[in-house]
Design a protein around this motif. Structure first.
Motif, PDB file in Angstrom:
ATOM      1  N   SER A   9     -42.986-100.723 -53.605  1.00 38.48           N
ATOM      2  CA  SER A   9     -43.152-100.313 -52.215  1.00 38.48           C
ATOM      3  C   SER A   9     -42.700-101.411 -51.261  1.00 38.48           C
ATOM      4  CB  SER A   9     -44.611 -99.945 -51.957  1.00 38.48           C
ATOM      5  OG  SER A   9     -44.787 -99.553 -50.625  1.00 38.48           O
ATOM      6  N   ARG A  10     -43.157-102.612 -51.490  1.00 42.13           N
ATOM      7  CA  ARG A  10     -42.809-103.725 -50.614  1.00 42.13           C
ATOM      8  C   ARG A  10     -41.315-104.022 -50.644  1.00 42.13           C
ATOM      9  NH1 ARG A  10     -44.549-109.452 -52.400  1.00 42.13           N
ATOM     10  NH2 ARG A  10     -42.846-108.991 -53.815  1.00 42.13           N
ATOM     11  N   ASP A  11     -40.745-104.146 -51.830  1.00 43.56           N
ATOM     12  CA  ASP A  11     -39.356-104.574 -51.926  1.00 43.56           C
ATOM     13  C   ASP A  11     -38.375-103.486 -51.507  1.00 43.56           C
ATOM     14  OD1 ASP A  11     -38.790-107.405 -53.840  1.00 43.56           O
ATOM     15  OD2 ASP A  11     -40.764-106.783 -53.183  1.00 43.56           O
ATOM     16  N   ILE A  12     -38.705-102.245 -51.770  1.00 42.12           N
ATOM     17  CA  ILE A  12     -37.842-101.150 -51.311  1.00 42.12           C
ATOM     18  C   ILE A  12     -37.880-101.080 -49.788  1.00 42.12           C
ATOM     19  CG2 ILE A  12     -37.527 -98.645 -51.288  1.00 42.12           C
ATOM     20  CD1 ILE A  12     -38.533 -98.699 -54.242  1.00 42.12           C
ATOM     21  N   LYS A  13     -39.057-101.254 -49.222  1.00 39.74           N
ATOM     22  CA  LYS A  13     -39.202-101.244 -47.756  1.00 39.74           C
ATOM     23  C   LYS A  13     -38.340-102.340 -47.127  1.00 39.74           C
ATOM     24  CE  LYS A  13     -43.289-100.276 -46.609  1.00 39.74           C
ATOM     25  NZ  LYS A  13     -44.734-100.363 -46.445  1.00 39.74           N
ATOM     26  N   VAL A  14     -38.330-103.508 -47.734  1.00 41.26           N
ATOM     27  CA  VAL A  14     -37.533-104.622 -47.215  1.00 41.26           C
ATOM     28  C   VAL A  14     -36.039-104.289 -47.278  1.00 41.26           C
ATOM     29  CG1 VAL A  14     -36.783-106.994 -47.708  1.00 41.26           C
ATOM     30  CG2 VAL A  14     -39.219-106.428 -47.662  1.00 41.26           C
ATOM     31  N   LEU A  15     -35.616-103.705 -48.383  1.00 39.67           N
ATOM     32  CA  LEU A  15     -34.188-103.448 -48.578  1.00 39.67           C
ATOM     33  C   LEU A  15     -33.679-102.199 -47.859  1.00 39.67           C
ATOM     34  CD1 LEU A  15     -33.868-104.356 -52.342  1.00 39.67           C
ATOM     35  CD2 LEU A  15     -32.912-105.618 -50.411  1.00 39.67           C
ATOM     36  N   LEU A  16     -34.510-101.162 -47.805  1.00 38.37           N
ATOM     37  CA  LEU A  16     -34.018 -99.872 -47.305  1.00 38.37           C
ATOM     38  C   LEU A  16     -34.676 -99.400 -46.023  1.00 38.37           C
ATOM     39  CD1 LEU A  16     -33.808 -97.880 -50.661  1.00 38.37           C
ATOM     40  CD2 LEU A  16     -32.028 -99.229 -49.537  1.00 38.37           C
ATOM     41  N   GLY A  17     -35.774-100.005 -45.646  1.00 38.08           N
ATOM     42  CA  GLY A  17     -36.501 -99.528 -44.481  1.00 38.08           C
ATOM     43  C   GLY A  17     -37.538 -98.489 -44.871  1.00 38.08           C
ATOM     44  N   GLU A  18     -38.382 -98.169 -43.928  1.00 37.05           N
ATOM     45  CA  GLU A  18     -39.516 -97.268 -44.150  1.00 37.05           C
ATOM     46  C   GLU A  18     -39.126 -95.866 -44.623  1.00 37.05           C
ATOM     47  OE1 GLU A  18     -42.856 -97.711 -43.711  1.00 37.05           O
ATOM     48  OE2 GLU A  18     -42.715 -99.797 -43.087  1.00 37.05           O
ATOM     49  N   GLN A  19     -38.047 -95.323 -44.077  1.00 36.22           N
ATOM     50  CA  GLN A  19     -37.744 -93.914 -44.296  1.00 36.22           C
ATOM     51  C   GLN A  19     -37.400 -93.554 -45.740  1.00 36.22           C
ATOM     52  OE1 GLN A  19     -35.964 -96.016 -42.467  1.00 36.22           O
ATOM     53  NE2 GLN A  19     -33.786 -95.681 -42.686  1.00 36.22           N
ATOM     54  N   HIS A  20     -36.979 -94.492 -46.552  1.00 35.71           N
ATOM     55  CA  HIS A  20     -36.545 -94.169 -47.914  1.00 35.71           C
ATOM     56  C   HIS A  20     -37.533 -94.589 -48.996  1.00 35.71           C
ATOM     57  CE1 HIS A  20     -32.683 -92.974 -46.389  1.00 35.71           C
ATOM     58  NE2 HIS A  20     -32.553 -94.132 -45.771  1.00 35.71           N
ATOM     59  N   VAL A  21     -38.586 -95.264 -48.630  1.00 38.14           N
ATOM     60  CA  VAL A  21     -39.485 -95.862 -49.622  1.00 38.14           C
ATOM     61  C   VAL A  21     -40.053 -94.821 -50.581  1.00 38.14           C
ATOM     62  CG1 VAL A  21     -41.635 -97.131 -49.970  1.00 38.14           C
ATOM     63  CG2 VAL A  21     -40.064 -97.818 -48.161  1.00 38.14           C
ATOM     64  N   GLU A  22     -40.699 -93.808 -50.062  1.00 43.60           N
ATOM     65  CA  GLU A  22     -41.347 -92.815 -50.932  1.00 43.60           C
ATOM     66  C   GLU A  22     -40.348 -92.103 -51.837  1.00 43.60           C
ATOM     67  OE1 GLU A  22     -44.432 -92.018 -51.989  1.00 43.60           O
ATOM     68  OE2 GLU A  22     -44.852 -93.862 -50.910  1.00 43.60           O
ATOM     69  N   PHE A  23     -39.205 -91.733 -51.285  1.00 47.34           N
ATOM     70  CA  PHE A  23     -38.209 -91.028 -52.086  1.00 47.34           C
ATOM     71  C   PHE A  23     -37.721 -91.889 -53.247  1.00 47.34           C
ATOM     72  CE2 PHE A  23     -33.881 -89.899 -53.220  1.00 47.34           C
ATOM     73  CZ  PHE A  23     -34.047 -88.563 -53.539  1.00 47.34           C
ATOM     74  N   VAL A  24     -37.395 -93.146 -52.965  1.00 48.85           N
ATOM     75  CA  VAL A  24     -36.860 -94.023 -54.010  1.00 48.85           C
ATOM     76  C   VAL A  24     -37.944 -94.369 -55.034  1.00 48.85           C
ATOM     77  CG1 VAL A  24     -35.744 -96.240 -54.487  1.00 48.85           C
ATOM     78  CG2 VAL A  24     -35.017 -94.878 -52.525  1.00 48.85           C
ATOM     79  N   ILE A  25     -39.187 -94.541 -54.587  1.00 48.66           N
ATOM     80  CA  ILE A  25     -40.281 -94.771 -55.543  1.00 48.66           C
ATOM     81  C   ILE A  25     -40.423 -93.560 -56.457  1.00 48.66           C
ATOM     82  CG2 ILE A  25     -42.793 -94.939 -55.788  1.00 48.66           C
ATOM     83  CD1 ILE A  25     -42.786 -96.836 -53.393  1.00 48.66           C
ATOM     84  N   GLN A  26     -40.391 -92.366 -55.895  1.00 57.01           N
ATOM     85  CA  GLN A  26     -40.502 -91.157 -56.719  1.00 57.01           C
ATOM     86  C   GLN A  26     -39.333 -91.036 -57.694  1.00 57.01           C
ATOM     87  OE1 GLN A  26     -43.224 -89.297 -57.061  1.00 57.01           O
ATOM     88  NE2 GLN A  26     -44.073 -90.776 -55.615  1.00 57.01           N
ATOM     89  N   LEU A  27     -38.147 -91.416 -57.243  1.00 59.47           N
ATOM     90  CA  LEU A  27     -36.988 -91.411 -58.132  1.00 59.47           C
ATOM     91  C   LEU A  27     -37.208 -92.376 -59.297  1.00 59.47           C
ATOM     92  CD1 LEU A  27     -34.058 -90.699 -58.904  1.00 59.47           C
ATOM     93  CD2 LEU A  27     -33.339 -92.585 -57.394  1.00 59.47           C
ATOM     94  N   ILE A  28     -37.631 -93.587 -58.991  1.00 56.39           N
ATOM     95  CA  ILE A  28     -37.869 -94.585 -60.039  1.00 56.39           C
ATOM     96  C   ILE A  28     -38.950 -94.099 -60.995  1.00 56.39           C
ATOM     97  CG2 ILE A  28     -38.779 -96.912 -60.467  1.00 56.39           C
ATOM     98  CD1 ILE A  28     -37.223 -97.766 -57.893  1.00 56.39           C
ATOM     99  N   LEU A  29     -40.021 -93.527 -60.455  1.00 51.70           N
ATOM    100  CA  LEU A  29     -41.093 -93.009 -61.323  1.00 51.70           C
ATOM    101  C   LEU A  29     -40.606 -91.871 -62.211  1.00 51.70           C
ATOM    102  CD1 LEU A  29     -44.164 -93.090 -58.911  1.00 51.70           C
ATOM    103  CD2 LEU A  29     -43.588 -94.698 -60.761  1.00 51.70           C
ATOM    104  N   SER A  30     -39.682 -91.072 -61.711  1.00 51.20           N
ATOM    105  CA  SER A  30     -39.152 -89.978 -62.529  1.00 51.20           C
ATOM    106  C   SER A  30     -38.222 -90.488 -63.625  1.00 51.20           C
ATOM    107  CB  SER A  30     -38.428 -88.951 -61.653  1.00 51.20           C
ATOM    108  OG  SER A  30     -37.173 -89.433 -61.227  1.00 51.20           O
ATOM    109  N   LEU A  31     -37.658 -91.677 -63.425  1.00 52.48           N
ATOM    110  CA  LEU A  31     -36.723 -92.247 -64.404  1.00 52.48           C
ATOM    111  C   LEU A  31     -37.406 -93.156 -65.415  1.00 52.48           C
ATOM    112  CD1 LEU A  31     -33.884 -93.355 -61.940  1.00 52.48           C
ATOM    113  CD2 LEU A  31     -33.872 -91.341 -63.430  1.00 52.48           C
ATOM    114  N   ILE A  32     -38.477 -93.789 -64.995  1.00 52.15           N
ATOM    115  CA  ILE A  32     -39.063 -94.904 -65.748  1.00 52.15           C
ATOM    116  C   ILE A  32     -39.563 -94.509 -67.145  1.00 52.15           C
ATOM    117  CG2 ILE A  32     -41.506 -94.898 -65.062  1.00 52.15           C
ATOM    118  CD1 ILE A  32     -41.041 -97.843 -64.193  1.00 52.15           C
ATOM    119  N   ASP A  33     -39.930 -93.258 -67.322  1.00 46.02           N
ATOM    120  CA  ASP A  33     -40.379 -92.842 -68.651  1.00 46.02           C
ATOM    121  C   ASP A  33     -39.325 -92.019 -69.388  1.00 46.02           C
ATOM    122  OD1 ASP A  33     -40.616 -90.489 -67.255  1.00 46.02           O
ATOM    123  OD2 ASP A  33     -42.659 -90.070 -67.891  1.00 46.02           O
TER     124      ASP A  33
END
Length: 116
Positions: free
Chosen positions: A26-50
């Motif tokens: 959450s912190r590092d994505i926010k720094v790199l991409l800004g607030e608007q993309h954090v949840e989407f990219v976290i959900q993408l990573i969570l869908s890929l991680i397993d």
């Protein structure tokens, strides 16, 4: 210092290991991409991680449309944290980012120049 297992099979069996990564993501994505993309990219990573190994080129390829030229560096930092036995606060206290000393030195050089 022990290294955490981040293998695909381990992460599939241990949701707590994935949950531990969320504050860092959450912190590092926010720094790199800004607030608007954090949840989407976290959900993408969570869908890929397993489904896809974190250290595979395929995992990086899924993130490249968001992080572009910063993808490899983001993944290096993410994997380093994921493997670390430390929580985020302790990890941040121990990690050394190569640019920080140069940035501080540059700030000092600027202050010194202004004093002349």
């Amino acid at each position: 210092l022990r290294i955490r297992d981040i293998s695909l099979s381990f992460l599939k069996r241990n949701p707590a290991a994935i949950h531990r990564l969320l504050p860092w993501l959450s912190r590092d994505i926010k720094v790199l991409l800004g607030e608007q993309h954090v949840e989407f990219v976290i959900q993408l990573i969570l869908s890929l991680i397993d489904r896809i190994d974190l250290e595979s080129p395929e995992f990086a390829d899924h993130l490249r449309p968001f992080f572009h030229e910063k993808t490899d560096h983001f993944l290096h930092e993410f994997i380093s944290f994921a493997k670390s036995p430390l929580d985020m606060v302790a990890y941040d206290g121990k990690v050394s980012y190569g640019f920080s000393s140069r940035v501080r030195q540059g700030e000092q050089d600027t202050r010194d120049a202004g004093e002349r």
